[in-house]
Scaffold this motif. Sequence first.
Motif, PDB file in Angstrom:
ATOM      1  N   LYS A 205     -30.961 -46.372 -23.079  1.00  0.00           N
ATOM      2  CA  LYS A 205     -30.852 -45.376 -22.011  1.00  0.00           C
ATOM      3  C   LYS A 205     -30.255 -44.080 -22.552  1.00  0.00           C
ATOM      4  CE  LYS A 205     -28.616 -44.181 -17.686  1.00  0.00           C
ATOM      5  NZ  LYS A 205     -28.357 -42.836 -18.206  1.00  0.00           N
TER       6      LYS A 205
ATOM      7  N   LYS B 100     -32.864 -42.419 -24.729  1.00  0.00           N
ATOM      8  CA  LYS B 100     -33.950 -41.865 -23.894  1.00  0.00           C
ATOM      9  C   LYS B 100     -33.478 -40.596 -23.192  1.00  0.00           C
ATOM     10  CE  LYS B 100     -37.981 -42.115 -21.741  1.00  0.00           C
ATOM     11  NZ  LYS B 100     -39.300 -42.296 -22.281  1.00  0.00           N
ATOM     12  N   ASP B 101     -32.256 -40.576 -22.692  1.00  0.00           N
ATOM     13  CA  ASP B 101     -31.724 -39.358 -22.063  1.00  0.00           C
ATOM     14  C   ASP B 101     -31.704 -38.209 -23.069  1.00  0.00           C
ATOM     15  OD1 ASP B 101     -31.362 -40.750 -19.696  1.00  0.00           O
ATOM     16  OD2 ASP B 101     -29.174 -40.913 -19.904  1.00  0.00           O
ATOM     17  N   TRP B 102     -31.291 -38.490 -24.305  1.00  0.00           N
ATOM     18  CA  TRP B 102     -31.272 -37.463 -25.347  1.00  0.00           C
ATOM     19  C   TRP B 102     -32.690 -36.993 -25.646  1.00  0.00           C
ATOM     20  CZ3 TRP B 102     -33.326 -36.687 -30.167  1.00  0.00           C
ATOM     21  CH2 TRP B 102     -32.811 -35.618 -30.894  1.00  0.00           C
ATOM     22  N   MET B 103     -33.635 -37.929 -25.740  1.00  0.00           N
ATOM     23  CA  MET B 103     -35.032 -37.571 -26.003  1.00  0.00           C
ATOM     24  C   MET B 103     -35.571 -36.666 -24.912  1.00  0.00           C
ATOM     25  SD  MET B 103     -36.697 -41.158 -27.520  1.00  0.00           S
ATOM     26  CE  MET B 103     -37.179 -41.653 -25.901  1.00  0.00           C
ATOM     27  N   ASN B 104     -35.283 -36.996 -23.663  1.00  0.00           N
ATOM     28  CA  ASN B 104     -35.788 -36.189 -22.546  1.00  0.00           C
ATOM     29  C   ASN B 104     -35.288 -34.751 -22.604  1.00  0.00           C
ATOM     30  OD1 ASN B 104     -37.221 -38.351 -21.490  1.00  0.00           O
ATOM     31  ND2 ASN B 104     -35.604 -38.945 -20.092  1.00  0.00           N
ATOM     32  N   LYS B 105     -34.090 -34.551 -23.150  1.00  0.00           N
ATOM     33  CA  LYS B 105     -33.508 -33.205 -23.252  1.00  0.00           C
ATOM     34  C   LYS B 105     -33.875 -32.495 -24.553  1.00  0.00           C
ATOM     35  CE  LYS B 105     -29.451 -35.077 -21.575  1.00  0.00           C
ATOM     36  NZ  LYS B 105     -28.038 -35.269 -21.689  1.00  0.00           N
ATOM     37  N   SER B 106     -34.137 -33.251 -25.601  1.00  0.00           N
ATOM     38  CA  SER B 106     -34.181 -32.653 -26.937  1.00  0.00           C
ATOM     39  C   SER B 106     -35.522 -32.681 -27.653  1.00  0.00           C
ATOM     40  CB  SER B 106     -33.149 -33.345 -27.835  1.00  0.00           C
ATOM     41  OG  SER B 106     -31.865 -33.256 -27.262  1.00  0.00           O
TER      42      SER B 106
ATOM     43  N   GLU C 127     -42.222 -30.765 -26.270  1.00  0.00           N
ATOM     44  CA  GLU C 127     -43.397 -31.302 -25.577  1.00  0.00           C
ATOM     45  C   GLU C 127     -44.364 -32.026 -26.504  1.00  0.00           C
ATOM     46  OE1 GLU C 127     -47.183 -29.634 -23.032  1.00  0.00           O
ATOM     47  OE2 GLU C 127     -45.281 -28.548 -22.945  1.00  0.00           O
TER      48      GLU C 127
ATOM     49  N   PHE D 175     -38.751 -48.503 -21.747  1.00  0.00           N
ATOM     50  CA  PHE D 175     -38.399 -47.097 -21.917  1.00  0.00           C
ATOM     51  C   PHE D 175     -39.606 -46.244 -22.288  1.00  0.00           C
ATOM     52  CE2 PHE D 175     -34.486 -49.412 -22.173  1.00  0.00           C
ATOM     53  CZ  PHE D 175     -33.619 -48.628 -21.433  1.00  0.00           C
ATOM     54  N   GLY D 176     -40.806 -46.759 -22.007  1.00  0.00           N
ATOM     55  CA  GLY D 176     -42.024 -45.983 -22.181  1.00  0.00           C
ATOM     56  C   GLY D 176     -42.724 -46.117 -23.524  1.00  0.00           C
TER      57      GLY D 176
END
Length: 141
Positions: free
Chosen positions: A91, A94-100, A103, A122-123
């Motif tokens: 988690k 994944k939170d870091w990936m979503n921000k960093s 695209e 987690f996709g």
Amino acid sequence: MSDYTITHATPSVESYVALRASTGLTPKTLQAATVGLANTLFAVQIAQSSSPNIVVGMGRMIGDGGCFFQIVDIAVLPAHQGKGLGKMIMKELKDWMNKSVPESGTVLLFADGQANELYKQFGFVETAGLTPSSVGMACRF
């Protein structure tokens, strides 16, 4: 999960080497660990609240910071497995990936054993390579 504390920090070389050895991951030399850990983009450590200096779980993100990233070193000490710590680590990653991750960025990982079931949550999807005509390869030293 109040029994555990999450820290966004790279583990010490000693903690890293010990955790890998205790969880069955391939061993790393102190030299390799020292260089590798210094190149971490993001890391998660989990400690037991009652023993905050003892790392019981970890995970790291490495890569070039733009195009390609790889999740590595997901490890939880056997005595602490089955308590959701792997999910906690993922988690945070994944939170870091979503921000960093940009695209067009790609995040890769290798799943050992049944860990693929965790990563699917987690996709992540199983693939032989990044495209249907590619295959993953490795060269160990």
